[in-house]
Write a protein that holds these residues in place. Structure first.
Motif, PDB file in Angstrom:
ATOM      1  N   LEU A   1       2.122  -4.921 -13.121  1.00  8.23           N
ATOM      2  CA  LEU A   1       2.085  -4.416 -11.754  1.00  8.23           C
ATOM      3  C   LEU A   1       3.410  -3.751 -11.416  1.00  8.23           C
ATOM      4  CD1 LEU A   1       0.555  -7.618 -10.119  1.00  8.23           C
ATOM      5  CD2 LEU A   1      -0.651  -5.500 -10.669  1.00  8.23           C
ATOM      6  N   LEU A   2       3.362  -2.756 -10.532  1.00  6.16           N
ATOM      7  CA  LEU A   2       4.569  -2.092 -10.046  1.00  6.16           C
ATOM      8  C   LEU A   2       4.604  -2.180  -8.529  1.00  6.16           C
ATOM      9  CD1 LEU A   2       4.679   1.111 -12.255  1.00  6.16           C
ATOM     10  CD2 LEU A   2       6.292  -0.772 -12.279  1.00  6.16           C
ATOM     11  N   PHE A   3       5.781  -2.469  -7.997  1.00  5.43           N
ATOM     12  CA  PHE A   3       5.975  -2.626  -6.562  1.00  5.43           C
ATOM     13  C   PHE A   3       7.055  -1.661  -6.090  1.00  5.43           C
ATOM     14  CE2 PHE A   3       4.339  -6.513  -8.252  1.00  5.43           C
ATOM     15  CZ  PHE A   3       3.376  -6.901  -7.326  1.00  5.43           C
ATOM     16  N   CYS A   4       7.017  -1.333  -4.797  1.00  7.54           N
ATOM     17  CA  CYS A   4       7.999  -0.408  -4.232  1.00  7.54           C
ATOM     18  C   CYS A   4       9.357  -1.076  -4.038  1.00  7.54           C
ATOM     19  CB  CYS A   4       7.502   0.177  -2.912  1.00  7.54           C
ATOM     20  SG  CYS A   4       7.369  -1.014  -1.571  1.00  7.54           S
ATOM     21  N   SER A   5       9.389  -2.412  -3.976  1.00 12.08           N
ATOM     22  CA  SER A   5      10.653  -3.122  -3.747  1.00 12.08           C
ATOM     23  C   SER A   5      10.550  -4.550  -4.279  1.00 12.08           C
ATOM     24  CB  SER A   5      10.964  -3.169  -2.251  1.00 12.08           C
ATOM     25  OG  SER A   5       9.996  -3.964  -1.576  1.00 12.08           O
ATOM     26  N   ARG A   6      11.698  -5.199  -4.393  1.00 14.63           N
ATOM     27  CA  ARG A   6      11.717  -6.614  -4.794  1.00 14.63           C
ATOM     28  C   ARG A   6      11.058  -7.474  -3.720  1.00 14.63           C
ATOM     29  NH1 ARG A   6      17.213  -5.234  -6.761  1.00 14.63           N
ATOM     30  NH2 ARG A   6      17.783  -5.596  -4.623  1.00 14.63           N
ATOM     31  N   GLU A   7      11.215  -7.075  -2.464  1.00 10.93           N
ATOM     32  CA  GLU A   7      10.619  -7.838  -1.371  1.00 10.93           C
ATOM     33  C   GLU A   7       9.093  -7.872  -1.485  1.00 10.93           C
ATOM     34  OE1 GLU A   7      12.970  -5.423  -0.896  1.00 10.93           O
ATOM     35  OE2 GLU A   7      14.646  -6.706  -0.303  1.00 10.93           O
ATOM     36  N   CYS A   8       8.493  -6.717  -1.768  1.00 12.23           N
ATOM     37  CA  CYS A   8       7.034  -6.676  -1.937  1.00 12.23           C
ATOM     38  C   CYS A   8       6.609  -7.471  -3.164  1.00 12.23           C
ATOM     39  CB  CYS A   8       6.536  -5.234  -2.017  1.00 12.23           C
ATOM     40  SG  CYS A   8       6.361  -4.465  -0.391  1.00 12.23           S
ATOM     41  N   ARG A   9       7.371  -7.376  -4.234  1.00 12.28           N
ATOM     42  CA  ARG A   9       7.059  -8.170  -5.433  1.00 12.28           C
ATOM     43  C   ARG A   9       7.069  -9.657  -5.101  1.00 12.28           C
ATOM     44  NH1 ARG A   9      11.789  -8.682  -9.289  1.00 12.28           N
ATOM     45  NH2 ARG A   9      12.358  -9.942  -7.492  1.00 12.28           N
ATOM     46  N   ASP A  10       8.101 -10.103  -4.389  1.00 15.35           N
ATOM     47  CA  ASP A  10       8.220 -11.523  -4.051  1.00 15.35           C
ATOM     48  C   ASP A  10       7.112 -11.977  -3.106  1.00 15.35           C
ATOM     49  OD1 ASP A  10      10.460 -11.460  -5.670  1.00 15.35           O
ATOM     50  OD2 ASP A  10      11.891 -11.487  -3.995  1.00 15.35           O
ATOM     51  N   GLN A  11       6.731 -11.137  -2.144  1.00 19.78           N
ATOM     52  CA  GLN A  11       5.633 -11.464  -1.231  1.00 19.78           C
ATOM     53  C   GLN A  11       4.316 -11.578  -1.999  1.00 19.78           C
ATOM     54  OE1 GLN A  11       5.549  -8.508   1.871  1.00 19.78           O
ATOM     55  NE2 GLN A  11       7.564  -9.116   2.657  1.00 19.78           N
ATOM     56  N   TYR A  12       4.114 -10.670  -2.947  1.00 21.64           N
ATOM     57  CA  TYR A  12       2.906 -10.706  -3.769  1.00 21.64           C
ATOM     58  C   TYR A  12       2.852 -12.004  -4.573  1.00 21.64           C
ATOM     59  CZ  TYR A  12      -0.679  -9.323  -7.119  1.00 21.64           C
ATOM     60  OH  TYR A  12      -1.811  -9.271  -7.885  1.00 21.64           O
TER      61      TYR A  12
ATOM     62  N   GLY B   1       0.781  -1.228   0.000  1.00 19.86           N
ATOM     63  CA  GLY B   1       0.000   0.000   0.000  1.00 19.86           C
ATOM     64  C   GLY B   1       0.817   1.284   0.000  1.00 19.86           C
ATOM     65  N   THR B   2       2.133   1.178  -0.051  1.00 17.52           N
ATOM     66  CA  THR B   2       3.003   2.354  -0.078  1.00 17.52           C
ATOM     67  C   THR B   2       2.917   3.048  -1.434  1.00 17.52           C
ATOM     68  OG1 THR B   2       4.555   1.359   1.475  1.00 17.52           O
ATOM     69  CG2 THR B   2       5.418   3.109   0.072  1.00 17.52           C
ATOM     70  N   TYR B   3       2.918   4.382  -1.416  1.00 22.20           N
ATOM     71  CA  TYR B   3       2.985   5.153  -2.657  1.00 22.20           C
ATOM     72  C   TYR B   3       4.441   5.471  -2.959  1.00 22.20           C
ATOM     73  CZ  TYR B   3      -2.028   5.758  -2.803  1.00 22.20           C
ATOM     74  OH  TYR B   3      -3.378   5.533  -2.893  1.00 22.20           O
ATOM     75  N   PHE B   4       4.822   5.378  -4.231  1.00 22.47           N
ATOM     76  CA  PHE B   4       6.199   5.624  -4.649  1.00 22.47           C
ATOM     77  C   PHE B   4       6.191   6.161  -6.070  1.00 22.47           C
ATOM     78  CE2 PHE B   4       4.974   1.370  -5.707  1.00 22.47           C
ATOM     79  CZ  PHE B   4       5.460   1.170  -6.994  1.00 22.47           C
ATOM     80  N   ALA B   5       7.314   6.756  -6.477  1.00 18.10           N
ATOM     81  CA  ALA B   5       7.439   7.276  -7.841  1.00 18.10           C
ATOM     82  C   ALA B   5       7.469   6.116  -8.835  1.00 18.10           C
ATOM     83  CB  ALA B   5       8.707   8.106  -7.975  1.00 18.10           C
ATOM     84  N   ARG B   6       6.672   6.234  -9.878  1.00 22.82           N
ATOM     85  CA  ARG B   6       6.551   5.177 -10.885  1.00 22.82           C
ATOM     86  C   ARG B   6       7.920   4.745 -11.432  1.00 22.82           C
ATOM     87  NH1 ARG B   6       2.255   3.856 -13.551  1.00 22.82           N
ATOM     88  NH2 ARG B   6       2.343   2.740 -15.489  1.00 22.82           N
ATOM     89  N   ARG B   7       8.796   5.707 -11.663  1.00 21.31           N
ATOM     90  CA  ARG B   7      10.106   5.376 -12.244  1.00 21.31           C
ATOM     91  C   ARG B   7      10.965   4.514 -11.321  1.00 21.31           C
ATOM     92  NH1 ARG B   7      11.180  11.152 -11.688  1.00 21.31           N
ATOM     93  NH2 ARG B   7      11.944  11.436  -9.590  1.00 21.31           N
ATOM     94  N   ASP B   8      10.656   4.511 -10.014  1.00 20.56           N
ATOM     95  CA  ASP B   8      11.421   3.721  -9.052  1.00 20.56           C
ATOM     96  C   ASP B   8      10.847   2.332  -8.824  1.00 20.56           C
ATOM     97  OD1 ASP B   8      13.106   5.902  -8.695  1.00 20.56           O
ATOM     98  OD2 ASP B   8      11.954   6.674  -6.986  1.00 20.56           O
ATOM     99  N   GLY B   9       9.735   2.024  -9.490  1.00 23.84           N
ATOM    100  CA  GLY B   9       9.037   0.762  -9.245  1.00 23.84           C
ATOM    101  C   GLY B   9       9.736  -0.460  -9.802  1.00 23.84           C
ATOM    102  N   VAL B  10       9.402  -1.593  -9.191  1.00 28.87           N
ATOM    103  CA  VAL B  10       9.860  -2.909  -9.647  1.00 28.87           C
ATOM    104  C   VAL B  10       8.689  -3.523 -10.405  1.00 28.87           C
ATOM    105  CG1 VAL B  10      10.679  -5.169  -8.916  1.00 28.87           C
ATOM    106  CG2 VAL B  10      11.381  -3.123  -7.648  1.00 28.87           C
ATOM    107  N   ALA B  11       8.864  -3.765 -11.700  1.00 34.36           N
ATOM    108  CA  ALA B  11       7.769  -4.219 -12.563  1.00 34.36           C
ATOM    109  C   ALA B  11       7.605  -5.734 -12.524  1.00 34.36           C
ATOM    110  CB  ALA B  11       8.014  -3.768 -13.997  1.00 34.36           C
ATOM    111  N   LEU B  12       6.355  -6.154 -12.693  1.00 37.08           N
ATOM    112  CA  LEU B  12       6.022  -7.576 -12.786  1.00 37.08           C
ATOM    113  C   LEU B  12       4.802  -7.725 -13.677  1.00 37.08           C
ATOM    114  CD1 LEU B  12       6.176 -10.578 -11.767  1.00 37.08           C
ATOM    115  CD2 LEU B  12       4.569  -9.870  -9.985  1.00 37.08           C
ATOM    116  N   ARG B  13       4.871  -8.656 -14.612  1.00 35.57           N
ATOM    117  CA  ARG B  13       3.694  -9.006 -15.417  1.00 35.57           C
ATOM    118  C   ARG B  13       3.135 -10.282 -14.813  1.00 35.57           C
ATOM    119  NH1 ARG B  13       1.011  -7.167 -19.283  1.00 35.57           N
ATOM    120  NH2 ARG B  13      -0.037  -8.421 -20.825  1.00 35.57           N
ATOM    121  N   HIS B  14       1.895 -10.202 -14.295  1.00 40.50           N
ATOM    122  CA  HIS B  14       1.279 -11.335 -13.597  1.00 40.50           C
ATOM    123  C   HIS B  14      -0.197 -11.398 -13.970  1.00 40.50           C
ATOM    124  CE1 HIS B  14       0.785 -14.255 -10.379  1.00 40.50           C
ATOM    125  NE2 HIS B  14      -0.269 -13.579  -9.965  1.00 40.50           N
ATOM    126  N   ALA B  15      -0.633 -12.565 -14.397  1.00 42.24           N
ATOM    127  CA  ALA B  15      -2.043 -12.777 -14.764  1.00 42.24           C
ATOM    128  C   ALA B  15      -2.514 -11.726 -15.770  1.00 42.24           C
ATOM    129  CB  ALA B  15      -2.925 -12.776 -13.521  1.00 42.24           C
TER     130      ALA B  15
END
Length: 70
Positions: free
Chosen positions: A50-61, A32-46
């Motif tokens: 999707l964009l995440f604030c960190s690799r950790e959040c991406r992996d948890q998702y 639920g954290t807001y962050f600058a789009r350019r700093d996001g970690v991208a993932l294509r899922h389903a």
């Protein structure tokens, strides 16, 4: 003489300056954290991008939204 107004190091040629939007804020779907789009970690899922604030959040998702392995 009047002093010159301060100038941003990156001017309009770099996409910044008065009246210009430098980036947009996006919300991490995991934490639920807001962050600058350019700093996001991208993932294509389903079929969604999707964009995440960190690799950790991406992996948890991924762990929470992927089918269990046999």
């Amino acid at each position: 003489m009047e002093p010159e107004p301060e100038r941003d190091e990156a001017g309009p040629a770099e996409g910044r300056g008065p009246g210009r939007i430098d980036d947009v804020m996006v919300k991490d779907p995991q934490c639920g954290t807001y962050f600058a789009r350019r700093d996001g970690v991208a993932l294509r899922h389903a079929e969604r991008e999707l964009l995440f604030c960190s690799r950790e959040c991406r992996d948890q998702y991924l762990a929470a939204h992927s089918p269990p392995r046999d």
